[in-house]
Scaffold this motif. Structure first.
Motif, PDB file in Angstrom:
ATOM      1  N   LYS A 251       1.076  -1.138  -0.195  1.00 22.97           N
ATOM      2  CA  LYS A 251      -0.118  -0.045   0.044  1.00 22.97           C
ATOM      3  C   LYS A 251       0.837   1.211   0.069  1.00 22.97           C
ATOM      4  O   LYS A 251       1.587   1.418   1.043  1.00 22.97           O
ATOM      5  CB  LYS A 251      -0.844   0.205   1.234  1.00 22.97           C
TER       6      LYS A 251
ATOM      7  N   ASP B  73       1.536  -2.065   5.819  1.00 23.07           N
ATOM      8  CA  ASP B  73       2.201  -2.803   4.685  1.00 23.07           C
ATOM      9  C   ASP B  73       3.158  -2.070   4.068  1.00 23.07           C
ATOM     10  O   ASP B  73       2.553  -1.078   3.491  1.00 23.07           O
ATOM     11  CB  ASP B  73       0.987  -3.396   3.942  1.00 23.07           C
TER      12      ASP B  73
ATOM     13  N   SER C 188       4.413   1.772  -3.628  1.00 22.94           N
ATOM     14  CA  SER C 188       3.665   0.673  -3.701  1.00 22.94           C
ATOM     15  C   SER C 188       4.482  -0.557  -4.473  1.00 22.94           C
ATOM     16  O   SER C 188       3.776  -1.727  -4.068  1.00 22.94           O
ATOM     17  CB  SER C 188       2.567   0.974  -4.707  1.00 22.94           C
TER      18      SER C 188
END
Length: 437
Positions: A212, A222, A306
């Motif tokens: 994320k 995360d 990401s």
């Protein structure tokens, strides 16, 4: 037609010329350079003595050169002699000489490609010129191939030729290229010359984590960078178990009496300690290996990216590629994807037959009392592509080296160099070997 050109002197000049052509292969077509210029040089050198060549380009500038010399007995299978023209990058600031100047000092020819593998390219070119000038006809057809892109997986070189132009290799049963033929001092009384009969597979992986994205000041649940870093650390710290393949067993069997011990897989370091600088290469052929070499993540300090990626240079023993992948997947855990950049299985042949006997005889003629021994290369060569056509491949680029030279460290290393007298020795051995092949 006969002339007074000394092949031992000419091979040094040709090697210097080739080193001075910067053929750096970055692994990317857009930034690689010089392969066409080097190919044109080969074409010109062979054309000067009346040898017809063919050029095959996979992409503009990614150039391969092929020539065939007819032999006395054309009913015999042909022999392939091959070398690549590209080199890995060199950071000039790290070197004590200009890596592309082809400087000769302290009895060595210095420069990127001196041992990998413009020395052998020069031997082949010098031999062809010598034979043509002196009306020497080889015993069977010889196919000479000078390739591009070997340093990045051979896609634009040997694999292109094999897949798109297999007719080049019609009738070829055996091949000789890098990396073998170099000497190692077993003890005060014995020098041995390696013959490469096997090489590990290339399993170049790209590991990718997806997470994320977010602001760098927050507390993420995360983080792709963290997950990837943990996976890469697990891979880099892992040591695969020792596995003794036939080629490695043959190597240690060949020298057991001379080093005074048999190889014990439970105590590999004891035998490696007996073989000096060659331990660097042989030690890497005792197991699968996986070394992370590149990391890439993010674009700004305060942005959690990401995605995060790492490239891992994996080398599998022959027949162990699947086993290696299974181990890597277990090490990296869930949530990390694997993409293969290159996947080529290892290859292996036996240390026997008339060609092997010709190698031993030629070495023994020029270095009486020396022996030839088989070994496995920890890296990779164009041989994998040629092997896919059923061609039996060997590495034999003869060099008589100083006993204390760490030859393995010169491949892709800083201050790469080859002894001038070793280069001259090599062309003499190759002349005798090919005439008896």
């Amino acid at each position: 037609m006969h002339d007074n050109v000394n092949v031992e002197d000419e091979v040094v000049g040709i090697a210097r010329d080739l080193i001075r052509i910067n053929t750096t292969n970055t692994g990317h077509h857009e930034t690689s350079q010089g392969e066409r210029e080097a190919a044109d040089y080969v074409v010109d050198k062979l054309g000067e003595v009346g040898v017809e060549t063919q050029i095959y380009e996979s992409l503009p500038g990614r150039t391969n050169v092929v020539a065939r010399l007819e032999g006395v007995d054309r009913s015999r299978p042909a022999l392939l002699l091959h070398g690549h023209l590209d080199v890995v990058p060199a950071e000039a600031d790290e070197w004590s000489v200009d890596p592309f100047a082809g400087e000769i000092k302290d009895g060595y020819l210095w420069g990127r490609g001196a041992v990998d593998m413009k020395d052998f390219d020069a031997m082949l070119i010098a031999l062809i010129r010598h034979w043509k000038r002196n009306d020497i006809v080889p015993p069977r057809d010889l196919v000479f191939v000078f390739t591009a892109d070997e340093e990045a997986g051979s896609i634009h070189g040997a694999w292109h030729l094999v897949r798109e132009h297999p007719e080049i290799f019609n009738g070829v049963s055996e091949a000789v290229g890098e990396v073998g033929g170099f000497s190692m001092q077993i003890n005060d009384d014995l020098r041995a010359y390696t013959v490469q009969t096997a090489e590990k597979g290339l399993d170049w992986m790209r590991l990718k984590a997806v997470g994320k994205p977010g602001h760098g000041s927050m507390v993420p649940d995360d983080n792709a960078v963290v997950r990837l870093a943990r996976a890469v650390a697990n891979v880099g710290e892992h040591r695969f178990p020792v596995e003794v393949t036939p080629a490695v067993q043959d190597f240690f069997d060949s020298i057991a009496d001379h080093i005074g011990m048999r190889f014990d897989p439970e105590k590999p370091d004891e035998a490696l300690a007996k073989i000096g600088p060659l331990a660097r290469i042989v030690g890497a052929t005792l197991r699968n290996t996986a070394n992370p070499t590149r990391l890439d993540a993010g674009y700004k300090t305060n942005v959690i990216p990401s995605t995060a990626e790492s490239v891992v240079d994996c080398r599998s023993l022959p027949g162990r590629s699947k086993e290696l992948e299974e181990t890597i997947r277990a090490l990296i855990g869930e949530g990390i994807d694997i993409e293969y950049e290159v996947r080529e299985p290892g290859v292996e042949t036996t240390f026997d037959g008339p060609l092997v006997e010709a190698m031993a005889e030629s070495i023994g003629h020029h270095d009486p009392g020396a022996i030839t021994i088989p070994y496995m290369l920890s890296g990779g060569t164009d041989g994998k592509a040629f092997n896919s056509l059923g061609i039996r491949c060997f590495g034999f680029a003869p060099l008589q080296l100083p006993a204390d030279l760490d030859f393995g460290a010169l491949f892709h290393g800083i201050d790469e160099r080859v002894p001038v007298d070793a280069l001259q020795f090599g062309v003499q051995v190759m002349d005798r070997f090919v005439r008896r092949s």
